[in-house]
Scaffold this active site. Structure first.
Site, short mmCIF file in Angstrom:
data_model
loop_
_atom_site.label_atom_id
_atom_site.label_comp_id
_atom_site.label_asym_id
_atom_site.label_seq_id
_atom_site.Cartn_x
_atom_site.Cartn_y
_atom_site.Cartn_z
N THR A 100 -5.91 1.61 -5.63
CA THR A 100 -5.45 0.22 -5.52
C THR A 100 -6.11 -0.66 -6.58
O THR A 100 -5.46 -1.50 -7.21
CB THR A 100 -5.78 -0.38 -4.14
OG1 THR A 100 -5.41 0.54 -3.14
CG2 THR A 100 -5.06 -1.69 -3.93
N HIS A 158 -1.59 3.19 4.82
CA HIS A 158 -2.58 3.95 4.06
C HIS A 158 -2.80 5.30 4.73
O HIS A 158 -2.74 5.40 5.94
CB HIS A 158 -3.90 3.17 4.02
CG HIS A 158 -4.86 3.67 2.98
ND1 HIS A 158 -5.53 4.86 3.11
CD2 HIS A 158 -5.25 3.14 1.80
CE1 HIS A 158 -6.29 5.04 2.04
NE2 HIS A 158 -6.14 4.01 1.23
N ASP A 171 1.58 -0.09 -4.89
CA ASP A 171 0.34 0.06 -5.68
C ASP A 171 0.19 1.45 -6.30
O ASP A 171 -0.30 1.59 -7.40
CB ASP A 171 -0.90 -0.35 -4.88
CG ASP A 171 -1.21 0.55 -3.68
OD1 ASP A 171 -0.36 1.37 -3.31
OD2 ASP A 171 -2.31 0.39 -3.11
N HIS A 172 0.63 2.48 -5.58
CA HIS A 172 0.51 3.86 -6.08
C HIS A 172 1.17 4.79 -5.08
O HIS A 172 1.65 4.34 -4.05
CB HIS A 172 -0.96 4.26 -6.29
CG HIS A 172 -1.82 3.97 -5.09
ND1 HIS A 172 -1.80 4.74 -3.96
CD2 HIS A 172 -2.70 2.97 -4.83
CE1 HIS A 172 -2.63 4.24 -3.06
NE2 HIS A 172 -3.18 3.14 -3.56
N GLU A 206 0.82 -1.21 0.00
CA GLU A 206 0.00 0.00 0.00
C GLU A 206 0.86 1.27 0.00
O GLU A 206 1.81 1.39 0.79
CB GLU A 206 -0.92 -0.03 1.23
CG GLU A 206 -1.82 1.18 1.39
CD GLU A 206 -2.72 1.44 0.18
OE1 GLU A 206 -3.35 0.49 -0.30
OE2 GLU A 206 -2.78 2.60 -0.26
C1 GP9 Z 1 -8.88 -0.76 0.34
C2 GP9 Z 1 -7.46 -0.64 0.00
C3 GP9 Z 1 -7.04 0.79 -0.06
O1 GP9 Z 1 -9.36 -2.04 0.29
O2 GP9 Z 1 -7.18 -1.31 -1.16
O3 GP9 Z 1 -7.59 1.42 -1.14
P1 GP9 Z 1 -6.96 2.72 -1.80
O4 GP9 Z 1 -7.57 3.91 -1.14
O5 GP9 Z 1 -5.48 2.69 -1.62
O6 GP9 Z 1 -7.35 2.59 -3.22
MN MN Z 2 -3.84 1.58 -2.20
#
Ligand code: GP9
Ligand code: MN
Length: 635
Positions: free
Chosen positions: A300, A415, A474-475, A258
């Site tokens: 994500t 996150h 992921d980003h 994340e």
């Molecule tokens: C939620 C997680 C986070 O299930 O994948 O989402 P994001 O805000 O990073 O897209």
């Molecule tokens: Mn994410």
């Protein structure tokens, strides 16, 4: 008619005054939000004036419609709804640094899962964004005939307001075109649209886009796939990869980290490493240091889409929501057909990002969501289940899975807003001007520790001999809103070039037969699927896959990555909003052909990929392949 207008607007000064006051009030609020809350790149006085002028046409339109439908009450309702829409955008912008699109509004389900971060984005000062609503109500209703002002508008005046909005908007548009040509064609750049036509007009435009999008699927036919296939054939480079099939028949574990960005790798805060474990692990596998995320509004879920399909996510909304009913030919489906057990593991509500529906479309056999984990309050924080427990439980599940398997784990703790219980803060916070960035270092460090426990235990397990790990970010976690703090931390000014380079995320391939290599090639998440398929030796099994990525290990690969905004990087250049920079030095370079070609390729790929998704064209894949084969054999 003319006398009517004269009477209403010119002779009746008090009425005109009330109109002017209510319009000016909303205009002022909208201006303040557009100028000071959003981070729009106003570069000169002309642009500043356009930004100040652009609310007017939309205000005339919404007040006009309100008045036409329900008189003064209608005007007030327009005022309230308009204010609410502005405020939703303010909240959305704080979280996503972007403006809401119609498909995103449909995703209210996600808000329920936002837990800690929704409180973080509310601010006490926001009350001031509603004070004007009371003033407007006072102006419209309280100052009655028997007092010193009367405001008794006629319904037809609403019609007049709405009609006047049209030339006012035309003036706005022509004025904006002096700065940006083809403005309305640049739908990929919402910042630009809002900057030039204003937030409310942008929403009207977004609604028309939605209509167009829905038409595309209805009127699509199989012929539309032909140019895509031809384009992909042209792009095809000869395969030259020594690692082909090195992981044949092995399990694949993907780990989506994340919000993990490359700038934190091999970097320190207060003299301490942020990701000590990953820094060392990456020396033992194939590590890509010029690898970019390519996500947009779906975050994500967009990265998952890129990974599984090697198609671009959409510019508006999350494709996981908007096109979960499409036909896909995704990696899990192909692998399932080849004897793999496929799954995703993510300890969040299964409906978040519509995953429960989309995973079926992508062909996953199983989704281990929150309900499959023993999530208790003690083992949770912020967004949910802490990574260390998630990793531990997931590894246990893997040991029992049918082999070979393909599974994707998605972490959660790192996150936004990046908070942690005290005892899990293994390093000191940063000391920049951004609390978000300061905390980020700590949650990154925590995630690294959780990863360490997982990989170390994995190495000791029976899985190790037959499994390849693919670990990727992921980003971004730190948005453009924190540029100043990022500049303090990295000790340089963050301009467009640096901001683009900050979109790099780590990508590591690790396993028993995977050699240690540091790869400089420029690529992105779209390239993960062809890379995986190559390692599994399954490239040839796919018959002309519709995929826009290329195998990152192919020596003949042309370095290239496009982001969802049409910016790109290749071996020599980084191209951002029409301007090119030397990729090594970050110096601006005058447009050279190679640079132009980069923008063209980015645009072409994005629109081809969009046509596949909007038209649901993969449903015609078999038919098109047949036509193509017949065509070729008759030549
Ligand atoms: C939620 C997680 C986070 O299930 O994948 O989402 P994001 O805000 O990073 O897209
Ligand atoms: Mn994410």
């Amino acid at each position: 008619m003319i006398t009517k207008i004269k009477n209403a607007f010119i002779n009746n000064k008090t009425k005109l005054g009330t109109y002017a006051a209510v319009i000016a009030l909303f205009w002022l609020k909208m201006y303040v939000i557009q100028r000071f809350v959003f981070n729009l790149p106003v570069e000169n006085t002309n642009e500043a004036f356009i930004l100040a002028f652009n609310p007017l046409s939309s205000i005339l339109l919404i007040f006009g419609i309100g008045l036409l439908i329900a008189g003064r009450k209608g005007m007030l309702i327009s005022y309230i709804l308009g204010s609410a829409l502005l405020y939703i955008n303010v909240l959305f912008y704080r979280e996503y640094n972007d403006f809401i699109t119609l498909p995103m509004i449909e995703q209210v389900a996600n808000l329920a899962g936002m837990g800690g971060s929704i409180q973080e984005i509310l601010s006490f000062g926001d009350i001031f964004l509603f004070v004007d609503v009371l003033i407007a109500a006072f102006l419209l209703f309280y100052l009655r005939k028997d007092r010193f002002v009367s405001f008794m508008p006629k319904r037809w005046e609403g019609f007049a307001l709405a009609v006047v909005a049209i030339p006012v908007f035309m003036i706005n548009l022509v004025w904006a075109e002096t700065e940006r040509t083809d403005l309305l064609e640049r739908t990929f750049d919402r910042n630009m649209l809002v900057q030039y036509i204003g937030l409310l007009n942008y929403h009207v435009y977004d609604i028309t886009l939605q209509g167009r999008t829905e038409m595309k699927r209805t009127f699509a036919d199989s012929n539309e796939l032909v140019p895509v296939i031809n384009y992909l054939n042209e792009q095809n480079v000869e395969d030259s990869d020594k690692l082909e099939g090195v992981a044949e028949g092995k399990n694949v574990i993907l780990i989506s980290l994340e919000s993990t960005q490359t700038f934190a790798i091999d970097n320190t805060v207060n003299g301490q490493e942020i990701t000590p474990y990953f820094n060392q692990l990456k020396e033992e596998g194939i590590y890509f240091n010029n690898f970019y995320h390519q996500v947009k509004q779906g975050r994500t879920s967009d990265s998952e889409f890129l990974l599984d399909n090697s198609l671009y996510p959409l510019n508006r909304g999350a494709v996981f929501f908007t096109h979960s009913g499409n036909e896909y030919e995704a990696t899990p489906e192909i692998l399932s057909e080849n004897g793999y057990a496929t799954s995703t593991m993510h300890a969040n509500d299964k409906t978040f990002w519509n995953r429960n529906v989309m995973y079926d479309s992508l062909g996953y056999d199983k989704y281990y969501s929150k309900e499959d984990y023993n999530v208790t309050e003690e083992k949770s924080h912020g967004w949910g289940y802490l990574d260390e427990y998630f990793f531990q439980d997931s590894l246990d599940k893997m040991k029992d899975m049918d082999k070979p398997f393909y599974t994707k784990m998605i972490t959660l703790t790192n996150h936004y807003p990046f908070t942690l219980p005290e005892e899990l803060k293994y390093i000191e916070a940063g000391d920049t001007s951004s609390k978000t960035l300061n905390n980020y270092f700590q949650t990154m460090r925590y995630q690294d520790e959780a990863l360490k426990q997982f990989v170390e235990e994995f190495k000791q397990s029976e899985l190790y001999d037959n499994t390849v790990l693919m670990i990727y970010g992921d980003h971004f976690g730190i948005s453009e809103n924190h540029q100043k703090a990022m500049g303090q931390y990295l000790d340089k000014d963050i301009g467009p070039f640096e901001q683009f380079q900050l979109q790099r995320v780590p990508f590591l391939i690790y396993g028993k037969d995977i050699p240690a290599m540091n790869k400089e090639t420029v690529g992105g998440q779209i390239d993960m699927r062809p890379t995986i398929m190559n390692l599994l030796g399954m490239e040839e099994e796919e018959d002309n896959p519709i995929q826009f990525g290329t195998d990152l290990l192919n020596e003949n690969r042309k370095d290239f990555v496009a982001d969802r905004d049409g910016n790109f990087a290749n071996e020599e250049y980084v191209g951002i909003e029409g301007v090119c920079y030397d990729r090594e030095t970050g110096e601006k370079v005058t447009a050279e052909q190679a640079c132009e070609d980069g923008f063209d390729r980015a645009q072409e790929e994005l629109s081809m990929s969009d046509s596949v998704i909007y038209g649901d064209l993969l449903r015609y894949l078999d038919e098109s392949r047949l036509v193509e084969e017949n065509g070729q054999s008759s030549e």
